[in-house]
Design an enzyme around this catalytic site. Structure first.
Site, PDB file in Angstrom:
ATOM      1  N   ARG A 281     -96.816  19.905  22.075  1.00  0.00           N
ATOM      2  CA  ARG A 281     -97.638  18.791  22.613  1.00  0.00           C
ATOM      3  C   ARG A 281     -98.047  19.139  24.044  1.00  0.00           C
ATOM      4  O   ARG A 281     -97.172  19.258  24.908  1.00  0.00           O
ATOM      5  CB  ARG A 281     -96.820  17.500  22.600  1.00  0.00           C
ATOM      6  CG  ARG A 281     -97.599  16.252  23.074  1.00  0.00           C
ATOM      7  CD  ARG A 281     -96.668  15.031  23.184  1.00  0.00           C
ATOM      8  NE  ARG A 281     -95.930  14.774  21.970  1.00  0.00           N
ATOM      9  CZ  ARG A 281     -94.838  13.984  21.896  1.00  0.00           C
ATOM     10  NH1 ARG A 281     -94.386  13.368  22.973  1.00  0.00           N
ATOM     11  NH2 ARG A 281     -94.209  13.836  20.740  1.00  0.00           N
TER      12      ARG A 281
ATOM     13  N   HIS B  97     -91.447  18.642  23.748  1.00  0.00           N
ATOM     14  CA  HIS B  97     -92.522  19.140  22.877  1.00  0.00           C
ATOM     15  C   HIS B  97     -93.430  20.117  23.630  1.00  0.00           C
ATOM     16  O   HIS B  97     -93.964  21.052  23.031  1.00  0.00           O
ATOM     17  CB  HIS B  97     -93.386  17.982  22.372  1.00  0.00           C
ATOM     18  CG  HIS B  97     -92.797  17.185  21.247  1.00  0.00           C
ATOM     19  ND1 HIS B  97     -92.973  17.506  19.922  1.00  0.00           N
ATOM     20  CD2 HIS B  97     -92.055  16.050  21.254  1.00  0.00           C
ATOM     21  CE1 HIS B  97     -92.372  16.608  19.153  1.00  0.00           C
ATOM     22  NE2 HIS B  97     -91.796  15.708  19.948  1.00  0.00           N
TER      23      HIS B  97
ATOM     24  N   ASP C 261     -91.608  16.956  15.435  1.00  0.00           N
ATOM     25  CA  ASP C 261     -91.317  15.721  14.708  1.00  0.00           C
ATOM     26  C   ASP C 261     -91.633  15.988  13.242  1.00  0.00           C
ATOM     27  O   ASP C 261     -92.731  16.477  12.926  1.00  0.00           O
ATOM     28  CB  ASP C 261     -92.214  14.581  15.208  1.00  0.00           C
ATOM     29  CG  ASP C 261     -91.964  14.231  16.674  1.00  0.00           C
ATOM     30  OD1 ASP C 261     -90.865  14.507  17.180  1.00  0.00           O
ATOM     31  OD2 ASP C 261     -92.890  13.668  17.304  1.00  0.00           O
TER      32      ASP C 261
ATOM     33  N   GLU D  50     -84.328   9.023  17.437  1.00  0.00           N
ATOM     34  CA  GLU D  50     -85.473   9.144  16.517  1.00  0.00           C
ATOM     35  C   GLU D  50     -85.112  10.099  15.376  1.00  0.00           C
ATOM     36  O   GLU D  50     -84.864  11.288  15.616  1.00  0.00           O
ATOM     37  CB  GLU D  50     -86.706   9.673  17.281  1.00  0.00           C
ATOM     38  CG  GLU D  50     -87.151   8.718  18.394  1.00  0.00           C
ATOM     39  CD  GLU D  50     -88.286   9.243  19.251  1.00  0.00           C
ATOM     40  OE1 GLU D  50     -88.569  10.457  19.246  1.00  0.00           O
ATOM     41  OE2 GLU D  50     -88.912   8.405  19.932  1.00  0.00           O
TER      42      GLU D  50
ATOM     43  N   HIS E 295     -87.173  13.641  15.290  1.00  0.00           N
ATOM     44  CA  HIS E 295     -87.391  14.513  16.465  1.00  0.00           C
ATOM     45  C   HIS E 295     -86.289  15.583  16.571  1.00  0.00           C
ATOM     46  O   HIS E 295     -85.114  15.249  16.691  1.00  0.00           O
ATOM     47  CB  HIS E 295     -87.428  13.626  17.708  1.00  0.00           C
ATOM     48  CG  HIS E 295     -87.619  14.336  19.014  1.00  0.00           C
ATOM     49  ND1 HIS E 295     -88.812  14.338  19.707  1.00  0.00           N
ATOM     50  CD2 HIS E 295     -86.756  15.053  19.779  1.00  0.00           C
ATOM     51  CE1 HIS E 295     -88.679  15.025  20.826  1.00  0.00           C
ATOM     52  NE2 HIS E 295     -87.427  15.476  20.900  1.00  0.00           N
TER      53      HIS E 295
END
Ligand SMILES: C[C@@H](N)C(=O)N[C@H](C)C(=O)O
Ligand SMILES: [Zn+2]
Length: 266
Positions: free
Chosen positions: A106, A151, A158, A240, A243
């Site tokens: 990301r 990320h 994810d 999460e 993740h």
């Protein structure tokens, strides 16, 4: 056919006595934007069987529009993380499941987009699905979104599990009626994931990997994903279920900002 030889160059004019005008310098090189270091790969080139559903390149995410830095729906990762994920996929396929990735590398500019969006009190059109019971201004403070995020270092992703063959998944249509990501699997958005107890990017305590309120089947699916990933060197983020970070990441201190595009790769 023969081509005529090019005419020989005209003789040079005599040197002028007046000072020559400044020669145009080499044309400036148009910067093409930051590129990935050589060790980044497109996951599809390492394992084409891993499914992709790159939500931040689409409108089906918690913001409700494509995110800055995602011109293409690709999963870019460091080669080490991608090869480890290929080993996870081999083990998953042996159990009749496949991996499906939602987000991989990301860029920092995407994180900046999230931060700018979070500062706006409005723009909550996706609240009903992604953070039904969480105030928008708590999303970072409560640890559901990171800034900076692992990320951006290229070895965190994810993901979920899908059955093989994967069921069809209807396209998300912007403006469609939203159902809370905490609703039972039969009612929330019909992602083709196995039931993980909540949808992806469900910013709610029920998305905590060990939350005891989700069904036994969903807990088993979370635990299967965790076992498969941990066996190949990934570590889960307990808040999460989706993740994971590759612990032997090659760039533990570098946050990259090249776009998620084929042209970013060398
Ligand atoms: C936003 C969500 N997909 C995620 O990755 N959250 C963690 C905390 C992160 O942004 O690093
Ligand atoms: Zn994540």
């Amino acid at each position: 056919a023969c081509q005529k030889p090019p005419p020989s160059p005209a003789p040079s004019p005599p040197p002028s006595l007046s000072p020559s005008p400044p020669r145009p310098s080499t044309p400036p090189v148009t910067p093409s934007g930051p590129r990935a270091p050589a060790g980044f790969v497109d996951l599809a080139a390492v394992d084409a069987s891993i499914r992709t559903d790159i939500r931040y390149a689409t409108a089906h995410n918690f913001v409700g529009r494509p995110i800055t830095g995602y011109p293409e729906p690709l999963c870019l990762l460091t080669r080490q993380a991608a090869e480890a994920l290929h080993r996870v996929q081999t083990a998953a396929l042996a159990q009749g499941r496949s991996l499906k990735v939602y987000d991989c590398y990301r860029p920092q500019r995407a994180v900046d987009d999230f931060v700018a969006w979070a500062k706006l009190p409005g723009e909550q059109q996706m609240k009903g699905e992604f953070y039904p019971d969480e105030p928008k201004d708590r999303l970072f403070a409560d640890g559901y979104i990171g800034a900076p995020t692992a990320h951006s270092r290229g070895s965190t992703l994810d993901l979920t599990l899908v059955s093989v063959p994967a069921p069809d998944q209807p396209a998300y249509v912007p403006g469609q009626r939203l159902v809370p990501c905490t609703a039972p699997a039969g009612r929330r958005f019909p992602d083709n994931s196995v039931d993980m107890g909540t949808g992806f990017d469900c910013f709610d305590p029920r998305a905590n990997t060990a939350d005891s309120r989700v069904t036994r089947a969903a807990r088993d699916n979370r635990e299967l994903l965790k076992r498969l990933m941990t066996a190949q060197g990934f570590e889960n983020y307990p808040r999460e279920w989706w993740h994971y970070r590759y612990t032997a990441e090659p760039y533990p201190g570098t946050y990259f900002d090249f776009p998620v595009a084929r042209s970013s790769l060398r």
